[in-house]
Design an enzyme around this catalytic site. Structure first.
Site: not given
Ligand code: GCV
Length: 683
Positions: A146, A188, A269, A302, A313, A342, A364, A370, A518
């Site tokens: 991103r 990640n 994820e 997180r 979600r 998100d 955060e 993004e 998604w």
């Protein structure tokens, strides 16, 4: 002679163009001021503060004074005072800590650069949050998840032997706005970051950042003990695993004595986490917290977790974390995205902020855009972040804002923190869009003082970055986020983005076999009756995660704020809005309004041509053109797609769509590696 003059002119012109490539950010300071600056101590940090003032301060002489008085200690080691002497001939910046003097020096330079009255200064400052941290989503191969401003700033292959001058420049920019911490790598996370090879590279960066009071943190992969350490498991309750982490942490602190701690994305994820071993998030976080505790390190754990099989979600982080409240060690902070899904253009604040009563929580936010047009769209984010921070959770009755919960003033819990996902890369101007620099700046300023208004931050940034005060320009910045909401996802719509890269509109997106949560249709739920996600008590009941009176206000379609209507309700196309338009008409009007605003930004900017250096002027002009074109693409795609369900006309007085729905549906932007596309939809 004529030729010589021409040559001099060309050199001057060339210099002016090169000098204004955006690389200086908001720090376009004079460099030959030769100010008189005294300091009662020497150290790498104080040397930086003295040097900055000496070369750039154009006023009376300055004394930097490190003192341990009661009143200065009350401001903390990062706080400071600035006072002008009674005769006006002397300025004193005083603090109980070296970092306070550094921040005070940059404060003074900011006042000068923004044209403030400097004659009789009497200021006292302390930061809102203890840890003001950037999260870089930078991979070890220098791609940035991103990221839209080139490749990673960290030249891992050259480190530790070679230090790019950009490392110190980066630390200096952060210090100038009070950012005091940075996570170097992607959440990640690759386990490799904890290998000795990489830790030595991290040490080289930490050593470079230290004079600027910027602490290094790392994102870790929860399976590191097995992947890197060769253990049969990474179970957080296994004694060998705990020993492995203890040794690893000791190794880190030997290299980097002021290392900050770990940031962890776990069981999210597809990433590994304690649940893989039947353990909880608290078990995982506490294991790391125990290893870090003797060194005063912290764990930023997180809360961004969700599963494809659960009903909504938006409810899941709350469902997983609230039962664990009270079970975390005191050096764990739960890091919560501003909204429950998100980083969408607009979300309500995450209900977790108001739910955790015994555990420190931190916000955060995403500085990188993004979901906001990457670094092609001008979007000043301070209003969006303030919307979250100023939201009242009603946790302890009225006044329990997200800001007061996270800054410790409601409960007095420490440490306190706020994180921003960085938008920097190796582009010459650091952030891709020259205006995206304002978001790095705004994050730092709000982390330092969340009471600052968006307007003040925009004014300051414009004055320093463009060398002028211009009302039209700050107004454009202040309007930009709402304009984007209007042309992308008004009235509480969310996640209508193109598959994977999230740049353009794809409300129709349907990838066979992909996770349902998604897919845009999971969120907009458009049908013949209406549009929107029913999260009220007749639907997923996500409204129940908020305290009274918000819970009731959100739950009722008549009292739900209209800018969140379709977030919380599935609303009939003919529902009457407060202005008496039907929902369908209001959608059409709002998409059109956003499109017009994007076009107006072009006019505002073009009017400023004679006040702005030509290189930056042209670059911004180019991106504003893309933004205006993309706004029409968003409007046409969403209205033509939803019109198939609403079966209603676009009001006659509004502009007609210029694109064909089929063309847009068949179009795939060729984006790989999250780069920023040079253009959007061009039929
Ligand atoms: C770093 C979203 C983004 C991912 C990101 C994730 C997260 O899903 O699309 O790229 O991963 O958030 O915050 O962990």
């Amino acid at each position: 002679m004529k030729q010589l003059l021409l040559l001099l002119y060309c050199l001057f012109f060339f210099h002016a163009v090169v000098a204004e490539d955006g690389s200086k950010l908001w720090l376009r300071l004079p460099t030959e001021a030769q100010a008189t600056v005294k300091c009662n101590k020497q150290s790498p940090t104080l040397d930086v503060a003295v040097k900055e003032l000496r070369q750039s301060w154009q006023g009376v002489s300055v004394t930097l004074s490190l003192q341990q008085t009661k009143s200065l200690r009350a401001l903390g080691s990062e706080g400071y005072t600035i006072h002008t002497s009674p005769d006006g001939q002397q300025l004193t910046i005083a603090s109980s800590g070296e970092s306070g003097l550094l921040y005070g020096a940059f404060h003074l330079l900011r006042l000068q650069a923004t044209g403030e009255n400097l004659t009789a200064l009497h200021l006292s400052e302390r930061p809102s949050f203890d840890i003001r941290i950037l999260n870089h989503w930078d991979n070890l191969d220098r791609t940035i998840e991103r990221g839209y401003a080139g490749r990673s700033l960290w030249l891992w292959d050259e480190l530790p032997a070679t230090l790019s001058p950009r490392y110190a420049a980066y630390a200096r920019a952060n210090a100038s706005v009070g950012i005091n911490a940075t996570v170097l790598n992607n959440v990640n996370a690759s386990p490799q970051i904890l290998s000795l090879d990489y830790l030595e590279k991290v040490k080289a960066l930490a050593d470079t950042f230290r004079p600027y009071c910027l602490k290094v943190y790392l994102a870790i992969n929860f399976s590191s003990p097995s992947i890197l350490g060769g253990l049969p498991t990474s179970d957080p309750l296994d004694p060998l695993v705990r020993k492995w982490w203890n040794q690893k942490v000791n190794e880190i602190y030997k290299l980097i004595p002021d290392f900050g701690g770990f940031l962890v994305k776990a069981n999210s994820e597809g990433l590994p986490g304690p649940q893989d071993f039947g353990r909880t998030h608290a078990d995982g976080a506490n294991m790391l917290a125990d290893a870090l505790k003797p060194h005063k390190g912290v764990v930023l754990w997180r809360a961004f977790v969700y599963n494809p099989d659960d009903e909504d979600r938006a409810k899941q982080a709350y469902q997983e974390f609230v039962p664990l409240d009270g079970q975390f060690r005191d050096n764990v902070i739960i890091q919560v995205k501003n909204g429950p899904v998100d980083f969408q253009p607009r979300e309500p604040f995450s209900p977790l902020f108001g739910a955790m009563k015994q555990t420190p929580v931190m916000a955060e936010v995403q500085i990188t855009q993004e979901y906001l047009g990457f670094s092609n769209h001008l979007c000043f984010l301070a209003p969006m972040w303030k919307e979250c921070l100023d939201s009242d959770t009603y946790q302890q009755g009225e006044g329990s804002t997200v800001a007061r919960i996270t800054d410790g003033s409601l409960y007095g819990r420490r440490p306190t923190a706020i994180a921003g996902v960085a938008n920097t890369g190796d582009d010459v101007n650091w952030c891709g869009h020259d205006f995206a620099q304002s978001n790095w700046y705004a994050f730092g300023r709000l982390a330092w003082s969340h009471q600052l208004s968006s307007e003040q931050i925009a004014d300051e940034w414009v004055a320093q970055t463009w060398g002028m005060k211009n009302k039209a320009l700050t107004e454009m910045m202040l309007a930009s986020r709402e304009a984007i909401v209007s042309y992308m996802m008004p009235l509480g719509l969310h996640h209508l983005f193109a598959w994977g890269h999230h740049y353009g509109p794809e409300p129709w997106c349907d990838v066979p076999g992909a996770r349902p949560d998604w897919m845009p249709s999971y969120y907009h739920k458009a049908d013949a009756l209406g549009i929107g996600f029913n999260r009220s008590s007749t639907g997923s009941n996500a409204t129940a995660q908020y305290h009274t009176p918000l819970c009731e206000a959100f739950d009722n379609v008549q009292t739900c704020p209209e800018n969140l209507l379709l977030w919380f309700h599935h609303v009939p196309w003919d529902h009457r809005m407060k202005n008496n338009r039907t929902l369908w008409d209001e959608l059409c009007y709002t998409y059109n309004k956003g499109t017009q605003q994007a076009r107006n930004f072009q006019k505002v900017w073009d009017n400023l041509e004679k006040f702005v250096d030509s290189q930056r002027f042209r670059e911004v002009q180019h991106r504003l053109k893309i933004q205006a074109r993309d706004a029409v693409w968003w409007r046409d795609a969403c209205l033509l797609y939803f019109q198939q369900f609403s079966k209603r006309m676009i009001p006659a007085e509004l502009e007609r769509p210029v694109h064909e729905l089929n063309d847009m549906m068949n179009y795939k932007l060729p984006i790989t590696n999250y780069e920023c596309p040079p253009y959007g939809f061009t039929p």
